[in-house]
Scaffold this motif. Structure first.
Motif, PDB file in Angstrom:
ATOM      1  N   ASP A 191       0.891  -1.358   0.141  1.00 38.16           N
ATOM      2  CA  ASP A 191      -0.044  -0.043  -0.007  1.00 38.16           C
ATOM      3  C   ASP A 191       0.869   1.276  -0.036  1.00 38.16           C
ATOM      4  O   ASP A 191       0.189   2.347   0.260  1.00 38.16           O
ATOM      5  N   ARG A 192       2.085   1.132  -0.423  1.00 38.04           N
ATOM      6  CA  ARG A 192       2.945   2.261  -0.257  1.00 38.04           C
ATOM      7  C   ARG A 192       2.636   3.454  -1.068  1.00 38.04           C
ATOM      8  O   ARG A 192       2.956   4.623  -0.448  1.00 38.04           O
ATOM      9  N   SER A 193       2.127   3.307  -2.339  1.00 44.16           N
ATOM     10  CA  SER A 193       1.729   4.628  -2.995  1.00 44.16           C
ATOM     11  C   SER A 193       0.440   5.281  -2.310  1.00 44.16           C
ATOM     12  O   SER A 193       0.598   6.487  -2.494  1.00 44.16           O
ATOM     13  N   ALA A 194      -0.222   4.638  -2.071  1.00 45.29           N
ATOM     14  CA  ALA A 194      -1.525   5.241  -0.978  1.00 45.29           C
ATOM     15  C   ALA A 194      -0.931   5.946   0.048  1.00 45.29           C
ATOM     16  O   ALA A 194      -1.295   7.151   0.330  1.00 45.29           O
ATOM     17  N   GLU A 218       2.125   7.191   0.524  1.00 45.38           N
ATOM     18  CA  GLU A 218       2.906   8.342   0.001  1.00 45.38           C
ATOM     19  C   GLU A 218       2.093   9.532  -0.174  1.00 45.38           C
ATOM     20  O   GLU A 218       2.179  10.516   0.401  1.00 45.38           O
ATOM     21  N   LYS A 219       0.877   9.100  -0.784  1.00 43.27           N
ATOM     22  CA  LYS A 219      -0.026  10.359  -0.768  1.00 43.27           C
ATOM     23  C   LYS A 219      -0.571  11.149   0.305  1.00 43.27           C
ATOM     24  O   LYS A 219      -0.581  12.044   0.422  1.00 43.27           O
ATOM     25  N   LEU A 220      -1.169  10.052   1.116  1.00 44.07           N
ATOM     26  CA  LEU A 220      -1.444  10.483   2.414  1.00 44.07           C
ATOM     27  C   LEU A 220      -0.487  11.098   3.424  1.00 44.07           C
ATOM     28  O   LEU A 220      -0.849  12.514   3.901  1.00 44.07           O
ATOM     29  N   SER A 221       0.865  10.838   3.285  1.00 45.65           N
ATOM     30  CA  SER A 221       1.917  11.357   3.992  1.00 45.65           C
ATOM     31  C   SER A 221       1.775  12.884   3.542  1.00 45.65           C
ATOM     32  O   SER A 221       2.237  13.796   4.389  1.00 45.65           O
ATOM     33  N   THR A 222       1.981  13.188   2.083  1.00 45.09           N
ATOM     34  CA  THR A 222       1.920  14.431   1.600  1.00 45.09           C
ATOM     35  C   THR A 222       0.784  15.469   2.127  1.00 45.09           C
ATOM     36  O   THR A 222       1.143  16.616   2.386  1.00 45.09           O
ATOM     37  N   VAL A 223      -0.362  14.555   2.215  1.00 43.84           N
ATOM     38  CA  VAL A 223      -1.566  15.676   2.513  1.00 43.84           C
ATOM     39  C   VAL A 223      -1.340  15.973   4.027  1.00 43.84           C
ATOM     40  O   VAL A 223      -1.534  17.096   4.283  1.00 43.84           O
ATOM     41  N   ASP A 249     -12.627   5.394   6.517  1.00 43.70           N
ATOM     42  CA  ASP A 249     -12.952   4.479   5.157  1.00 43.70           C
ATOM     43  C   ASP A 249     -12.236   5.524   4.032  1.00 43.70           C
ATOM     44  O   ASP A 249     -12.427   6.342   3.609  1.00 43.70           O
ATOM     45  N   PHE A 250     -10.764   5.180   3.569  1.00 40.05           N
ATOM     46  CA  PHE A 250     -10.312   5.491   2.517  1.00 40.05           C
ATOM     47  C   PHE A 250     -10.234   4.673   1.129  1.00 40.05           C
ATOM     48  O   PHE A 250      -9.533   4.977   0.400  1.00 40.05           O
ATOM     49  N   SER A 251     -11.296   3.919   0.948  1.00 37.48           N
ATOM     50  CA  SER A 251     -10.992   2.847   0.170  1.00 37.48           C
ATOM     51  C   SER A 251     -11.341   3.562  -1.223  1.00 37.48           C
ATOM     52  O   SER A 251     -10.749   3.004  -2.206  1.00 37.48           O
ATOM     53  N   ARG A 252     -12.067   4.597  -1.298  1.00 42.66           N
ATOM     54  CA  ARG A 252     -12.370   5.134  -2.457  1.00 42.66           C
ATOM     55  C   ARG A 252     -11.817   6.516  -2.756  1.00 42.66           C
ATOM     56  O   ARG A 252     -12.046   7.321  -3.895  1.00 42.66           O
ATOM     57  N   TRP A 253     -10.919   6.862  -1.820  1.00 40.92           N
ATOM     58  CA  TRP A 253      -9.850   7.968  -1.903  1.00 40.92           C
ATOM     59  C   TRP A 253      -9.173   8.056  -3.023  1.00 40.92           C
ATOM     60  O   TRP A 253      -8.307   6.985  -3.215  1.00 40.92           O
ATOM     61  N   LYS A 254      -8.966   9.104  -3.856  1.00 44.23           N
ATOM     62  CA  LYS A 254      -8.179   9.267  -5.000  1.00 44.23           C
ATOM     63  C   LYS A 254      -7.160  10.185  -4.782  1.00 44.23           C
ATOM     64  O   LYS A 254      -6.445  10.375  -5.720  1.00 44.23           O
ATOM     65  N   GLY A 255      -7.022  10.701  -3.557  1.00 41.11           N
ATOM     66  CA  GLY A 255      -5.748  11.635  -3.241  1.00 41.11           C
ATOM     67  C   GLY A 255      -6.218  13.061  -3.202  1.00 41.11           C
ATOM     68  O   GLY A 255      -5.317  13.820  -2.753  1.00 41.11           O
ATOM     69  N   ASP A 256      -7.413  13.509  -3.228  1.00 43.67           N
ATOM     70  CA  ASP A 256      -7.918  14.865  -3.027  1.00 43.67           C
ATOM     71  C   ASP A 256      -7.793  15.197  -1.608  1.00 43.67           C
ATOM     72  O   ASP A 256      -8.468  14.687  -0.723  1.00 43.67           O
TER      73      ASP A 256
END
Length: 249
Positions: A12-15, A17-22, A104-111
Motif C-alpha cells: 500500500d506504499r503508493s497510497a 505516500e499520498k496520504l503522508s504528503t497531505v 474509510d479511505f477505500s475510495r479516496w483518489k488523493g484529493d
C-alpha cells in the motif's frame, strides 16, 4: 502540530505516500518507514518513532491484516491510546481491532479536501489535543496555495498571482496589485465582465529540490481548476484537456 507514525503494508506504499504528503501539507510531521536511516537498527528505529509519536495511523488492508509488523504496531498504539485506524481496501480490521471506528479511505483518489481526509484530521486533533482543521473554502484554498511549499520560479509565481488576481476580481475582491513570493507584483485591475472569457489550468511542474512534490503540484492545479469553474462567465478547459499537455509544455 502532531508528530504522526504511519503503520502499513508495503503493498500500500503508493497510497501512504499520498496520504503522508497531505498530512504534511496540513502542518503535521509524519514518519513512515521511508525515513529509516541507512545502517539503522530496523526494529530500534521503529520503536523509537512509535514512542515519540503523538498518534499512530494504522492503515488496514487485506495485506496489512496479515502483517505481524502492522499488528504489533497497532497493539502498541492501542495500548498507549494513540491508535487512529483507517482502511485502504474493503476489508474488516483483524480480530482485536474491530471495535475501533476506522476512517474509510477505500475510495479516496488523493484529493486533500475529501471527506476521509477531513475526518482523519479531526481525529488527529481529538487524539492529540490540537486544533481541528478549518473548513476549506475556495478563497482560503487559493490563499493556502500562494503560500504553499511548492518551489515556483519568478515567472511561474507571477503567472499564479495573475490567475489568483483574476479569481478575486471575478468574485468581487478588489485590489490594485498582488505581490508574489518572487518579489514581483501583477496588476489586478481585470475587467469583471466579458462577452467570452476562457482559461486553461495547465499542470504545474514540480521544481522542488528533491523532485518529490509532483502529487502536491497536481493537486494544486486541480484545486485551482475547481475554483475557476465556479466563476460565472468564465469558460474553463476540462482537466482531461489540460493534463493531456503534462510534461509537454
Amino acid at each position: 502540530m502532531a508528530h504522526l507514525f504511519i503503520s502499513y503494508s508495503r503493498t500500500d506504499r503508493s497510497a501512504i505516500e499520498k496520504l503522508s504528503t497531505v498530512l504534511e501539507a496540513a502542518g503535521h510531521s509524519v514518519w513512515w518507514d521511508r525515513h529509516i536511516r541507512g545502517g539503522a537498527a530496523f526494529a530500534k528505529d521503529i520503536e523509537s518513532q512509535l514512542q515519540k509519536a503523538d498518534a499512530v495511523i494504522v492503515a488496514w488492508s487485506s495485506e496489512a491484516n496479515e502483517s505481524d509488523w502492522v499488528k504489533d504496531e497497532a497493539v502498541f498504539a492501542r495500548d498507549k491510546g494513540k491508535l487512529l485506524p483507517i482502511v485502504l481496501t474493503k476489508c474488516e480490521a483483524p480480530m482485536g481491532f474491530r471495535q475501533y471506528q476506522s476512517v474509510d479511505f477505500s475510495r479516496w483518489k488523493g484529493d486533500p479536501d475529501d471527506e476521509p481526509v477531513q475526518r482523519l484530521l479531526s481525529s488527529i486533533a481529538d487524539t492529540t489535543g490540537g486544533a481541528a482543521p478549518e473548513p476549506i473554502t475556495p478563497k482560503s484554498a487559493i490563499q493556502k496555495f500562494v503560500s504553499s511549499p511548492i518551489y515556483l520560479g519568478g515567472a511561474a509565481a507571477a503567472l499564479l498571482a495573475l490567475i489568483v488576481a483574476a479569481i478575486f476580481t471575478f468574485n468581487g475582491v478588489g485590489g490594485d496589485e498582488l505581490a508574489t513570493d518572487a518579489g514581483e507584483t501583477v496588476a489586478a485591475n481585470i475587467p469583471s465582465h466579458s462577452d467570452e472569457v476562457s482559461i486553461a489550468v495547465l499542470p504545474f511542474a514540480d521544481m522542488s529540490p528533491e523532485g518529490n512534490q509532483e502529487y502536491f503540484a497536481d493537486g494544486l492545479s486541480e484545486e485551482l481548476l475547481n475554483v475557476l469553474v465556479r466563476v460565472d462567465g468564465l469558460k474553463v478547459a476540462s482537466r482531461t484537456s489540460s493534463f493531456a499537455l503534462k510534461n509537454q509544455v
